[in-house]
Design a protein around this motif. Sequence first.
Motif, PDB file in Angstrom:
ATOM      1  N   HIS A 151       0.744  -0.751  -0.308  1.00  0.00           N
ATOM      2  CA  HIS A 151      -0.151   0.467  -0.670  1.00  0.00           C
ATOM      3  C   HIS A 151       1.031   1.231  -0.074  1.00  0.00           C
ATOM      4  O   HIS A 151       0.239   2.424  -0.852  1.00  0.00           O
ATOM      5  N   LEU A 152       1.764   1.255   0.419  1.00  0.00           N
ATOM      6  CA  LEU A 152       2.940   1.869   0.248  1.00  0.00           C
ATOM      7  C   LEU A 152       3.690   2.585  -0.289  1.00  0.00           C
ATOM      8  O   LEU A 152       3.766   3.877  -0.537  1.00  0.00           O
ATOM      9  N   LEU A 153       4.101   1.198  -1.132  1.00  0.00           N
ATOM     10  CA  LEU A 153       4.746   1.525  -2.592  1.00  0.00           C
ATOM     11  C   LEU A 153       3.777   1.829  -3.128  1.00  0.00           C
ATOM     12  O   LEU A 153       4.264   3.132  -4.033  1.00  0.00           O
ATOM     13  N   ALA A 154       2.624   1.869  -3.416  1.00  0.00           N
ATOM     14  CA  ALA A 154       1.257   2.168  -4.708  1.00  0.00           C
ATOM     15  C   ALA A 154       1.644   3.859  -4.054  1.00  0.00           C
ATOM     16  O   ALA A 154       1.409   4.784  -5.027  1.00  0.00           O
ATOM     17  N   ASP A 155       1.798   4.080  -2.611  1.00  0.00           N
ATOM     18  CA  ASP A 155       1.535   5.632  -2.257  1.00  0.00           C
ATOM     19  C   ASP A 155       2.739   6.429  -2.839  1.00  0.00           C
ATOM     20  O   ASP A 155       2.751   7.228  -3.378  1.00  0.00           O
ATOM     21  N   VAL A 156       3.851   5.676  -3.050  1.00  0.00           N
ATOM     22  CA  VAL A 156       5.403   6.473  -2.939  1.00  0.00           C
ATOM     23  C   VAL A 156       5.098   6.967  -4.998  1.00  0.00           C
ATOM     24  O   VAL A 156       5.620   7.260  -5.350  1.00  0.00           O
ATOM     25  N   VAL A 157       4.496   5.359  -5.587  1.00  0.00           N
ATOM     26  CA  VAL A 157       4.586   5.910  -7.171  1.00  0.00           C
ATOM     27  C   VAL A 157       3.672   6.929  -7.247  1.00  0.00           C
ATOM     28  O   VAL A 157       3.813   8.157  -8.188  1.00  0.00           O
ATOM     29  N   THR A 158       2.002   6.733  -6.555  1.00  0.00           N
ATOM     30  CA  THR A 158       1.238   8.072  -6.773  1.00  0.00           C
ATOM     31  C   THR A 158       1.372   9.398  -6.106  1.00  0.00           C
ATOM     32  O   THR A 158       2.028  10.510  -7.733  1.00  0.00           O
ATOM     33  N   SER A 159       2.973   9.542  -5.429  1.00  0.00           N
ATOM     34  CA  SER A 159       3.100  10.604  -5.337  1.00  0.00           C
ATOM     35  C   SER A 159       3.931  11.159  -5.871  1.00  0.00           C
ATOM     36  O   SER A 159       4.963  12.325  -6.251  1.00  0.00           O
ATOM     37  N   GLY A 160       4.974  10.140  -6.434  1.00  0.00           N
ATOM     38  CA  GLY A 160       6.275  10.440  -7.537  1.00  0.00           C
ATOM     39  C   GLY A 160       5.529  10.940  -8.879  1.00  0.00           C
ATOM     40  O   GLY A 160       5.965  12.251  -9.405  1.00  0.00           O
ATOM     41  N   GLY A 161       4.506  10.692  -9.032  1.00  0.00           N
ATOM     42  CA  GLY A 161       3.812  11.389  -9.630  1.00  0.00           C
ATOM     43  C   GLY A 161       3.143  12.436  -9.798  1.00  0.00           C
ATOM     44  O   GLY A 161       3.230  13.200 -10.786  1.00  0.00           O
ATOM     45  N   VAL A 162       2.330  12.564  -8.879  1.00  0.00           N
ATOM     46  CA  VAL A 162       1.952  14.131  -8.844  1.00  0.00           C
ATOM     47  C   VAL A 162       3.421  15.001  -8.448  1.00  0.00           C
ATOM     48  O   VAL A 162       3.392  16.311  -9.230  1.00  0.00           O
ATOM     49  N   ILE A 163       4.290  14.490  -7.717  1.00  0.00           N
ATOM     50  CA  ILE A 163       5.537  15.700  -7.853  1.00  0.00           C
ATOM     51  C   ILE A 163       6.374  16.188  -9.042  1.00  0.00           C
ATOM     52  O   ILE A 163       6.332  17.365  -9.038  1.00  0.00           O
ATOM     53  N   VAL A 164       6.162  14.719 -10.115  1.00  0.00           N
ATOM     54  CA  VAL A 164       6.499  15.699 -11.148  1.00  0.00           C
ATOM     55  C   VAL A 164       5.761  16.331 -12.445  1.00  0.00           C
ATOM     56  O   VAL A 164       5.977  17.395 -12.739  1.00  0.00           O
ATOM     57  N   GLY A 165       3.986  16.117 -11.837  1.00  0.00           N
ATOM     58  CA  GLY A 165       3.568  16.203 -12.817  1.00  0.00           C
ATOM     59  C   GLY A 165       2.977  18.286 -11.951  1.00  0.00           C
ATOM     60  O   GLY A 165       3.075  19.209 -12.676  1.00  0.00           O
ATOM     61  N   VAL A 166       3.640  18.402 -10.913  1.00  0.00           N
ATOM     62  CA  VAL A 166       3.233  19.809 -10.603  1.00  0.00           C
ATOM     63  C   VAL A 166       4.730  20.512 -10.184  1.00  0.00           C
ATOM     64  O   VAL A 166       5.115  21.536 -10.824  1.00  0.00           O
ATOM     65  N   ALA A 167       5.763  19.928 -10.712  1.00  0.00           N
ATOM     66  CA  ALA A 167       7.268  20.692 -11.065  1.00  0.00           C
ATOM     67  C   ALA A 167       6.516  20.571 -12.456  1.00  0.00           C
ATOM     68  O   ALA A 167       7.124  21.900 -12.794  1.00  0.00           O
ATOM     69  N   LEU A 168       6.749  20.042 -13.716  1.00  0.00           N
ATOM     70  CA  LEU A 168       6.121  20.052 -14.798  1.00  0.00           C
ATOM     71  C   LEU A 168       5.238  21.503 -15.100  1.00  0.00           C
ATOM     72  O   LEU A 168       5.223  23.251 -16.343  1.00  0.00           O
ATOM     73  N   VAL A 169       4.597  21.686 -13.966  1.00  0.00           N
ATOM     74  CA  VAL A 169       3.802  22.839 -14.681  1.00  0.00           C
ATOM     75  C   VAL A 169       3.845  24.206 -13.817  1.00  0.00           C
ATOM     76  O   VAL A 169       3.990  25.056 -15.122  1.00  0.00           O
ATOM     77  N   ALA A 170       4.758  23.573 -13.149  1.00  0.00           N
ATOM     78  CA  ALA A 170       5.715  24.892 -12.452  1.00  0.00           C
ATOM     79  C   ALA A 170       6.370  25.445 -13.644  1.00  0.00           C
ATOM     80  O   ALA A 170       6.801  26.478 -13.494  1.00  0.00           O
ATOM     81  N   LEU A 171       7.283  24.447 -13.824  1.00  0.00           N
ATOM     82  CA  LEU A 171       8.143  25.167 -15.348  1.00  0.00           C
ATOM     83  C   LEU A 171       7.813  25.480 -16.634  1.00  0.00           C
ATOM     84  O   LEU A 171       8.142  25.978 -17.214  1.00  0.00           O
ATOM     85  N   THR A 172       6.582  24.265 -17.398  1.00  0.00           N
ATOM     86  CA  THR A 172       6.327  24.934 -18.284  1.00  0.00           C
ATOM     87  C   THR A 172       4.912  25.862 -18.587  1.00  0.00           C
ATOM     88  O   THR A 172       4.334  25.967 -19.344  1.00  0.00           O
ATOM     89  N   GLN A 174       1.599  25.183 -18.373  1.00  0.00           N
ATOM     90  CA  GLN A 174       0.657  23.672 -18.321  1.00  0.00           C
ATOM     91  C   GLN A 174       0.244  23.533 -17.272  1.00  0.00           C
ATOM     92  O   GLN A 174       0.558  22.328 -17.277  1.00  0.00           O
ATOM     93  N   ALA A 175      -1.090  23.822 -16.493  1.00  0.00           N
ATOM     94  CA  ALA A 175      -1.995  22.952 -16.518  1.00  0.00           C
ATOM     95  C   ALA A 175      -2.093  21.706 -16.280  1.00  0.00           C
ATOM     96  O   ALA A 175      -2.852  21.234 -15.479  1.00  0.00           O
ATOM     97  N   TRP A 176      -2.279  21.874 -17.707  1.00  0.00           N
ATOM     98  CA  TRP A 176      -3.788  19.830 -17.441  1.00  0.00           C
ATOM     99  C   TRP A 176      -2.854  19.056 -17.812  1.00  0.00           C
ATOM    100  O   TRP A 176      -2.854  18.010 -17.298  1.00  0.00           O
ATOM    101  N   ILE A 177      -0.946  19.360 -17.444  1.00  0.00           N
ATOM    102  CA  ILE A 177      -0.281  18.622 -17.187  1.00  0.00           C
ATOM    103  C   ILE A 177      -0.816  17.640 -15.158  1.00  0.00           C
ATOM    104  O   ILE A 177      -0.516  16.427 -15.518  1.00  0.00           O
ATOM    105  N   ASP A 178      -0.469  18.093 -14.655  1.00  0.00           N
ATOM    106  CA  ASP A 178      -0.986  17.863 -13.235  1.00  0.00           C
ATOM    107  C   ASP A 178      -2.322  17.106 -13.444  1.00  0.00           C
ATOM    108  O   ASP A 178      -2.241  15.892 -12.612  1.00  0.00           O
ATOM    109  N   PRO A 179      -3.216  17.207 -13.984  1.00  0.00           N
ATOM    110  CA  PRO A 179      -4.468  16.096 -13.506  1.00  0.00           C
ATOM    111  C   PRO A 179      -3.997  14.764 -14.739  1.00  0.00           C
ATOM    112  O   PRO A 179      -4.244  13.928 -13.783  1.00  0.00           O
ATOM    113  N   ALA A 180      -3.492  15.261 -15.480  1.00  0.00           N
ATOM    114  CA  ALA A 180      -3.078  14.110 -16.984  1.00  0.00           C
ATOM    115  C   ALA A 180      -2.287  12.738 -15.757  1.00  0.00           C
ATOM    116  O   ALA A 180      -2.088  11.838 -15.885  1.00  0.00           O
ATOM    117  N   LEU A 181      -0.915  13.798 -15.122  1.00  0.00           N
ATOM    118  CA  LEU A 181      -0.304  12.802 -14.320  1.00  0.00           C
ATOM    119  C   LEU A 181      -0.529  12.452 -13.424  1.00  0.00           C
ATOM    120  O   LEU A 181      -0.373  10.878 -12.423  1.00  0.00           O
TER     121      LEU A 181
END
Length: 298
Positions: A151-172, A174-181
């Motif tokens: 369960h925690l490993l699944a949460d880590v995967v989720t959080s990793g995707g969310v972090i990448v999405g938030v970082a890409l939104v901030a850098l680019t 492009q707000a749509w990246i956040d919900p897509a990831l």
Amino acid sequence: MPGLTRIETIATASVFVALAVLGLKAGAWWLTGSVALFADAVESVVNVAAALAALAAIRVSARPPDADHPYGHAKAEYFSAVLEGALIIVAAVLILHEAWGAWQAPRMLDQAASGLLVSAIATGINAGWSAFLFRRGRASRSPALLADARHLLADVVTSGGVIVGVALVALTGQAWIDPALAGLTAVNILFSGWRLMRESVGGLMDEAVAPEALGRIRALVAKHAEGAIEAHDLRTRHSGRFTFVEFHLVVPGDMTVTQAHEICDRVEAALKAELDTAIITIHVEPEGKAKHQGVLVL
């Protein structure tokens, strides 16, 4: 924590770890306003509930056999694992819902850097604790600890995707990246929850040991049952941390009860050395009950 077993202590610590991570993730969402980080925080609420369920199941499974449960309470851990699998699926569906809403109305984020830092700390804590739970769960053969680790490993995967999405939104920008990831990581969580529930149901249905383990059991019986004629009708099943092994041992008709008992003792000692939590039942039968004469056959 007096009176608690080591597994119970670890499960209790999991509750406090889950509460700490929940607080950090809620802080990350509050800083950024990210819908994906909000969904990540909501999943941590599920983590807290799952950790509490695992602790309760472990305490129940640790109870000794009684008149109503002569085989013990070890299967209680499987109920916890099934519940955690269901909670994972619920969390994934919630994330998909939130991601869809954010996809329809994307927005830029506030204090993205601060939120990312806090979320990364929380994810690091979960990753470290998940690795620890995997080690201890495998060592103790605890379905509840392993379920919590997955369960925690699944949460880590989720959080990793969310972090990448938030970082890409901030850098680019492009707000749509956040919900897509966030949506993609939710699909991965759904798969994890389904796999966990499938494995737990196998335990509840008295699934036999893996073929590799069965081969080792057969070899040990053949090696240490010297003096017997054969062993047949070997059956195995898992129940929480315990492995149940049962078979019929055919001995010569003129063998004394003491001699037959000595053979059983040797076989039991060998099996318990291989399977630390084995519960072994051997039915001794006279020579006329043999199914394959002359050799030890499993």
